[in-house]
Motif scaffolding. Structure first.
Motif, PDB file in Angstrom:
ATOM      1  N   GLU A 137      19.331  15.330 -47.470  1.00 32.17           N
ATOM      2  CA  GLU A 137      18.613  14.097 -47.803  1.00 32.17           C
ATOM      3  C   GLU A 137      17.465  13.806 -46.842  1.00 32.17           C
ATOM      4  O   GLU A 137      17.714  13.461 -45.679  1.00 32.17           O
ATOM      5  N   ASP A 175      16.335   9.976 -52.724  1.00 33.07           N
ATOM      6  CA  ASP A 175      16.754   8.585 -52.507  1.00 33.07           C
ATOM      7  C   ASP A 175      15.523   7.703 -52.749  1.00 33.07           C
ATOM      8  O   ASP A 175      14.528   7.796 -52.028  1.00 33.07           O
ATOM      9  N   HIS A 194      14.079   5.622 -49.733  1.00 32.18           N
ATOM     10  CA  HIS A 194      13.304   6.401 -48.760  1.00 32.18           C
ATOM     11  C   HIS A 194      11.975   6.854 -49.383  1.00 32.18           C
ATOM     12  O   HIS A 194      10.924   6.820 -48.748  1.00 32.18           O
ATOM     13  N   HIS A 220      19.921   8.968 -55.117  1.00 29.70           N
ATOM     14  CA  HIS A 220      20.392   7.632 -54.722  1.00 29.70           C
ATOM     15  C   HIS A 220      19.555   6.602 -55.467  1.00 29.70           C
ATOM     16  O   HIS A 220      18.348   6.501 -55.302  1.00 29.70           O
ATOM     17  N   GLU A 232      23.346   3.688 -54.057  1.00 34.45           N
ATOM     18  CA  GLU A 232      23.486   3.484 -52.622  1.00 34.45           C
ATOM     19  C   GLU A 232      22.550   2.336 -52.280  1.00 34.45           C
ATOM     20  O   GLU A 232      21.358   2.533 -52.020  1.00 34.45           O
TER      21      GLU A 232
HETATM   22 MN   LIG Z   1      20.509   7.740 -49.395  1.00 33.20          MN
END
Ligand SMILES: [Mn+2]
Length: 274
Positions: free
Chosen positions: A156, A189, A192, A215, A250
């Motif tokens: 990740e 994600d 991010h 995510h 998440e």
């Molecule tokens: Mn994550």
């Protein structure tokens, strides 16, 4: 119909409190709620491999017809201050051993382990090229280890406030390209990516089949639907690359765990089930 499946996070690690997990502590109740809301799976952030191997977890998943989508390894960092870029080889080995235990435990449920915060960072004692070298060596060994256990390994990229090593999907691909194992996939994600990518949908398209997990979260780390990410562009890009994995919530438990799970599944149904 898209084969993308829904998942929601549960943290069983008290030291991670304040972090972006939808459910906390009470696994049994979290699984019941996930089932009621029709999630396909849960992703568990566990303190250690033993917890993941417990019959309690096996039973909670089975009783509610839930799969395990992935397991986090970050407890190695939040509980033991271990990561893969530490200067001391013995400490890096401890980090590797912790992650191998998590890979084993996840594999018993056909779930991959995620390397997020365990990638670590460079600093005074380790310059950036050395840290990237340690991380590459670790991903090579752990990727092969996971393959022997019949699962992929998920890496990740994190935003700049959480790591100074790999912040974008492109730099993630760059490190994976240099491995001999093909068993390491990237985690997209959205939180991010909203900070680091020029264009989230383009980054998804450029990563293509090398994305192994998503995510599902909004720009402010609240549940998907509570921020300003254009989720339609995200779902279009994931369809375009024929992504077949999980989109896993998440996100912060905002305003509370149950509401966060409900918002997530409503967004999931809107963007991935029509
Ligand atoms: Mn994550």
């Amino acid at each position: 119909m898209s084969m993308i499946r829904s998942s929601v996070t549960i943290s069983l690690v008290p030291e991670a409190r304040g972090g972006p997990f939808v459910f906390w502590d009470d696994l049994e109740n979290a699984c019941l709620t996930a089932k009621e809301l029709n999630f396909d799976a849960v992703e568990i952030f566990a303190p250690n491999p033993e917890t993941l191997k417990s019959t309690f977890i096996k039973k909670s998943l089975a009783d509610n017809g839930l799969a395990l989508s992935a397991v986090g390894t970050g407890a190695g960092w939040v509980k033991h201050k271990l990561h893969l870029s530490l200067p001391n080889p013995a400490e890096r080995k401890k980090a590797m051993d912790f992650i191998k235990g998590m890979i084993d435990a996840g594999a018993a449920h056909q779930a991959p382990a995620i390397i997020g915060s365990m990638q670590g960072r460079h600093g005074e004692e380790v310059d950036k090229p050395s840290a990237i070298g340690y991380l590459s060596d670790a991903l090579e060994e752990l990727g092969q280890y996971a393959e022997q256990h019949g699962v992929v390994l998920i890496f990740e990229p994190l935003n700049r406030f959480e790591s100074n090593l790999i912040n974008t999907m492109e730099s993630g691909l760059h490190i994976l390209d240099r491995l001999s194992t093909k068993n390491v996939k990237l985690l997209a994600d959205l939180f991010h990516m909203n900070i680091e990518e020029v264009d989230i949908a383009d980054a998804i398209r450029q990563s293509g089949p090398r994305i192994g997990h998503v995510h599902f979260v909004d720009s402010n780390r609240r549940p998907a639907g509570n921020g300003h990410i254009d989720l339609k562009l995200v779902s279009n890009a994931l369809d375009e690359i024929q992504y077949q994995g999980y989109v896993s919530a998440e996100a912060m438990p905002w305003p509370d765990s149950e509401s966060a799970a409900k918002t997530t599944i409503e967004s999931f149904n809107r963007y991935f089930r029509n």
